[in-house]
Design a protein around this motif. Structure first.
Motif, PDB file in Angstrom:
ATOM      1  N   SER A   1     -10.774   4.062   4.988  1.00 55.87           N
ATOM      2  CA  SER A   1      -9.544   3.471   5.528  1.00 55.87           C
ATOM      3  C   SER A   1      -9.423   1.997   5.135  1.00 55.87           C
ATOM      4  CB  SER A   1      -9.476   3.639   7.043  1.00 55.87           C
ATOM      5  OG  SER A   1     -10.584   3.047   7.669  1.00 55.87           O
ATOM      6  N   ASP A   2     -10.505   1.243   5.242  1.00 54.06           N
ATOM      7  CA  ASP A   2     -10.471  -0.173   4.851  1.00 54.06           C
ATOM      8  C   ASP A   2     -10.244  -0.316   3.345  1.00 54.06           C
ATOM      9  OD1 ASP A   2     -10.900  -0.947   7.467  1.00 54.06           O
ATOM     10  OD2 ASP A   2     -13.061  -1.227   7.208  1.00 54.06           O
ATOM     11  N   PHE A   3     -10.887   0.534   2.568  1.00 51.23           N
ATOM     12  CA  PHE A   3     -10.732   0.521   1.108  1.00 51.23           C
ATOM     13  C   PHE A   3      -9.269   0.722   0.716  1.00 51.23           C
ATOM     14  CE2 PHE A   3     -10.480   3.148  -2.794  1.00 51.23           C
ATOM     15  CZ  PHE A   3     -11.007   2.252  -3.720  1.00 51.23           C
ATOM     16  N   LEU A   4      -8.633   1.767   1.281  1.00 48.78           N
ATOM     17  CA  LEU A   4      -7.243   2.067   0.941  1.00 48.78           C
ATOM     18  C   LEU A   4      -6.292   0.993   1.442  1.00 48.78           C
ATOM     19  CD1 LEU A   4      -7.209   5.931   1.511  1.00 48.78           C
ATOM     20  CD2 LEU A   4      -7.207   4.709  -0.679  1.00 48.78           C
ATOM     21  N   SER A   5      -6.542   0.473   2.635  1.00 48.71           N
ATOM     22  CA  SER A   5      -5.699  -0.606   3.169  1.00 48.71           C
ATOM     23  C   SER A   5      -5.775  -1.843   2.286  1.00 48.71           C
ATOM     24  CB  SER A   5      -6.132  -0.984   4.589  1.00 48.71           C
ATOM     25  OG  SER A   5      -5.826   0.046   5.480  1.00 48.71           O
ATOM     26  N   GLU A   6      -6.980  -2.164   1.852  1.00 48.51           N
ATOM     27  CA  GLU A   6      -7.172  -3.338   1.000  1.00 48.51           C
ATOM     28  C   GLU A   6      -6.471  -3.166  -0.348  1.00 48.51           C
ATOM     29  OE1 GLU A   6     -10.902  -4.863  -1.421  1.00 48.51           O
ATOM     30  OE2 GLU A   6     -11.188  -5.201   0.743  1.00 48.51           O
ATOM     31  N   LYS A   7      -6.632  -1.988  -0.947  1.00 43.79           N
ATOM     32  CA  LYS A   7      -6.062  -1.749  -2.273  1.00 43.79           C
ATOM     33  C   LYS A   7      -4.538  -1.624  -2.253  1.00 43.79           C
ATOM     34  CE  LYS A   7      -9.813  -1.566  -4.775  1.00 43.79           C
ATOM     35  NZ  LYS A   7     -10.056  -2.468  -5.884  1.00 43.79           N
ATOM     36  N   THR A   8      -3.984  -1.010  -1.199  1.00 47.65           N
ATOM     37  CA  THR A   8      -2.534  -0.821  -1.128  1.00 47.65           C
ATOM     38  C   THR A   8      -1.833  -1.991  -0.459  1.00 47.65           C
ATOM     39  OG1 THR A   8      -2.656   0.354   0.991  1.00 47.65           O
ATOM     40  CG2 THR A   8      -2.713   1.707  -1.028  1.00 47.65           C
ATOM     41  N   LYS A   9      -2.598  -2.823   0.243  1.00 48.45           N
ATOM     42  CA  LYS A   9      -2.048  -3.951   1.020  1.00 48.45           C
ATOM     43  C   LYS A   9      -1.118  -3.457   2.131  1.00 48.45           C
ATOM     44  CE  LYS A   9      -3.455  -7.219  -2.062  1.00 48.45           C
ATOM     45  NZ  LYS A   9      -4.731  -6.742  -2.502  1.00 48.45           N
ATOM     46  N   LEU A  10      -1.437  -2.252   2.653  1.00 42.09           N
ATOM     47  CA  LEU A  10      -0.653  -1.651   3.738  1.00 42.09           C
ATOM     48  C   LEU A  10      -1.575  -1.253   4.880  1.00 42.09           C
ATOM     49  CD1 LEU A  10       1.584   0.673   1.536  1.00 42.09           C
ATOM     50  CD2 LEU A  10       2.357  -1.378   2.747  1.00 42.09           C
ATOM     51  N   ASP A  11      -1.015  -1.182   6.071  1.00 45.42           N
ATOM     52  CA  ASP A  11      -1.765  -0.777   7.252  1.00 45.42           C
ATOM     53  C   ASP A  11      -2.206   0.682   7.102  1.00 45.42           C
ATOM     54  OD1 ASP A  11      -2.607  -1.095  10.108  1.00 45.42           O
ATOM     55  OD2 ASP A  11      -1.068   0.462  10.393  1.00 45.42           O
ATOM     56  N   TYR A  12      -3.472   0.971   7.425  1.00 43.99           N
ATOM     57  CA  TYR A  12      -3.992   2.320   7.233  1.00 43.99           C
ATOM     58  C   TYR A  12      -3.246   3.345   8.082  1.00 43.99           C
ATOM     59  CZ  TYR A  12      -6.914   6.356   6.660  1.00 43.99           C
ATOM     60  OH  TYR A  12      -7.345   7.619   6.372  1.00 43.99           O
ATOM     61  N   LYS A  13      -2.896   2.989   9.305  1.00 44.04           N
ATOM     62  CA  LYS A  13      -2.186   3.941  10.173  1.00 44.04           C
ATOM     63  C   LYS A  13      -0.874   4.372   9.510  1.00 44.04           C
ATOM     64  CE  LYS A  13      -0.702   4.725  14.863  1.00 44.04           C
ATOM     65  NZ  LYS A  13      -0.590   4.233  16.220  1.00 44.04           N
ATOM     66  N   TYR A  14      -0.178   3.421   8.894  1.00 45.17           N
ATOM     67  CA  TYR A  14       1.081   3.729   8.203  1.00 45.17           C
ATOM     68  C   TYR A  14       0.835   4.671   7.028  1.00 45.17           C
ATOM     69  CZ  TYR A  14       5.071   3.244   5.099  1.00 45.17           C
ATOM     70  OH  TYR A  14       6.120   3.522   4.253  1.00 45.17           O
ATOM     71  N   ILE A  15      -0.119   4.319   6.143  1.00 45.36           N
ATOM     72  CA  ILE A  15      -0.333   5.167   4.961  1.00 45.36           C
ATOM     73  C   ILE A  15      -0.917   6.523   5.341  1.00 45.36           C
ATOM     74  CG2 ILE A  15      -0.435   3.280   3.295  1.00 45.36           C
ATOM     75  CD1 ILE A  15      -3.469   3.503   3.265  1.00 45.36           C
ATOM     76  N   SER A  16      -1.715   6.553   6.400  1.00 42.93           N
ATOM     77  CA  SER A  16      -2.283   7.817   6.853  1.00 42.93           C
ATOM     78  C   SER A  16      -1.184   8.754   7.364  1.00 42.93           C
ATOM     79  CB  SER A  16      -3.306   7.554   7.960  1.00 42.93           C
ATOM     80  OG  SER A  16      -3.797   8.764   8.463  1.00 42.93           O
ATOM     81  N   ASN A  17      -0.291   8.226   8.189  1.00 48.25           N
ATOM     82  CA  ASN A  17       0.821   9.034   8.703  1.00 48.25           C
ATOM     83  C   ASN A  17       1.755   9.475   7.584  1.00 48.25           C
ATOM     84  OD1 ASN A  17      -0.064   8.909  11.367  1.00 48.25           O
ATOM     85  ND2 ASN A  17       1.146   7.096  11.825  1.00 48.25           N
ATOM     86  N   LEU A  18       2.047   8.561   6.668  1.00 50.59           N
ATOM     87  CA  LEU A  18       2.918   8.881   5.535  1.00 50.59           C
ATOM     88  C   LEU A  18       2.299   9.975   4.669  1.00 50.59           C
ATOM     89  CD1 LEU A  18       5.449   8.189   3.833  1.00 50.59           C
ATOM     90  CD2 LEU A  18       4.040   6.485   2.647  1.00 50.59           C
ATOM     91  N   PHE A  19       1.019   9.847   4.371  1.00 52.12           N
ATOM     92  CA  PHE A  19       0.324  10.833   3.542  1.00 52.12           C
ATOM     93  C   PHE A  19       0.348  12.210   4.216  1.00 52.12           C
ATOM     94  CE2 PHE A  19      -3.148  13.067   1.518  1.00 52.12           C
ATOM     95  CZ  PHE A  19      -3.109  12.623   0.205  1.00 52.12           C
ATOM     96  N   SER A  20       0.018  12.245   5.496  1.00 53.09           N
ATOM     97  CA  SER A  20       0.000  13.521   6.230  1.00 53.09           C
ATOM     98  C   SER A  20       1.380  14.162   6.262  1.00 53.09           C
ATOM     99  CB  SER A  20      -0.498  13.303   7.660  1.00 53.09           C
ATOM    100  OG  SER A  20      -1.831  12.886   7.657  1.00 53.09           O
ATOM    101  N   GLU A  21       2.399  13.342   6.490  1.00 56.36           N
ATOM    102  CA  GLU A  21       3.777  13.838   6.557  1.00 56.36           C
ATOM    103  C   GLU A  21       4.232  14.404   5.215  1.00 56.36           C
ATOM    104  OE1 GLU A  21       8.114  11.715   6.506  1.00 56.36           O
ATOM    105  OE2 GLU A  21       6.651  10.870   7.892  1.00 56.36           O
ATOM    106  N   MET A  22       3.923  13.703   4.135  1.00 55.97           N
ATOM    107  CA  MET A  22       4.433  14.113   2.826  1.00 55.97           C
ATOM    108  C   MET A  22       3.550  15.138   2.116  1.00 55.97           C
ATOM    109  SD  MET A  22       6.223  10.660   1.416  1.00 55.97           S
ATOM    110  CE  MET A  22       7.037  11.537   0.110  1.00 55.97           C
ATOM    111  N   GLU A  23       2.259  15.141   2.392  1.00 58.79           N
ATOM    112  CA  GLU A  23       1.339  16.039   1.692  1.00 58.79           C
ATOM    113  C   GLU A  23       0.900  17.240   2.529  1.00 58.79           C
ATOM    114  OE1 GLU A  23       0.323  15.833  -1.637  1.00 58.79           O
ATOM    115  OE2 GLU A  23       1.970  14.398  -1.631  1.00 58.79           O
TER     116      GLU A  23
END
Length: 172
Positions: A79-101
């Motif tokens: 989670s920290d790795f992805l947040s750092e690389k995307t510069k986005l909050d992990y909760k946001y990208i996690s919810n987005l990923f789950s919703e779309m994938e």
């Protein structure tokens, strides 16, 4: 290379091209963009211009690079790795990923790791404990458990089945 070749044929300059991303030097007109899109689709690529889809593709690319090129070795949690690389909050990208994938980021990460395990088992150069160590599993038992959960087979059964489905080059 394929993407670069298509862009070069249309005299489109780029700042950089890497897995899943192209940065153009100049803005191109909609007609040219449509032509590029069609040519990319002909060779199995997809042009992604929607912000949400770009984020999903970025996450997938980061995970694939992490697992297949860097052997899954993280110096921090995913989670920290992805947040750092995307510069986005992990909760946001996690919810987005789950919703779309339709699956979690963690499940996608595990599936990628299992695919890498299969690849390494097919090469038959490393023992299962070496594979577990290389892919940062806590133990062979943990790897075996995850492998069975994802594939329905134990690693040893997978390896046995694979021996019968592949032929050595000199036996063809």
């Amino acid at each position: 290379m394929v993407v670069g070749k298509i862009l070069k044929q249309h005299n489109i300059e780029t700042n950089h091209i890497e897995l899943g991303e192209v940065e153009l030097t100049n803005v191109i007109d909609p007609e040219q963009l449509q032509t590029i899109k069609e040519e990319l689709e002909e060779v199995g690529f997809e042009l992604i211009d929607d912000k949400r889809n770009k984020i999903i593709e970025q996450i997938k690319t980061l995970i694939i690079q992490l697992v297949h090129e860097e052997n899954g070795v993280l110096k921090m949690n995913l989670s920290d790795f992805l947040s750092e690389k995307t510069k986005l909050d992990y909760k946001y990208i996690s919810n987005l990923f789950s919703e779309m994938e339709g699956q979690t980021i963690e499940k996608y990460f595990i599936q990628q790791k299992i695919e890498k395990v299969k690849e390494l088992m097919v090469y038959d150069e490393l023992s299962l404990s070496e594979i577990a160590f290389q892919l940062n599993y806590s133990s062979v038992a943990h790897l075996s458990s995850q492998f069975k959960k994802v594939t329905g087979l134990t690693p040893s059964i997978f390896k046995q089945l694979n021996k019968y489905t592949r032929k050595a080059i000199d036996k063809i």
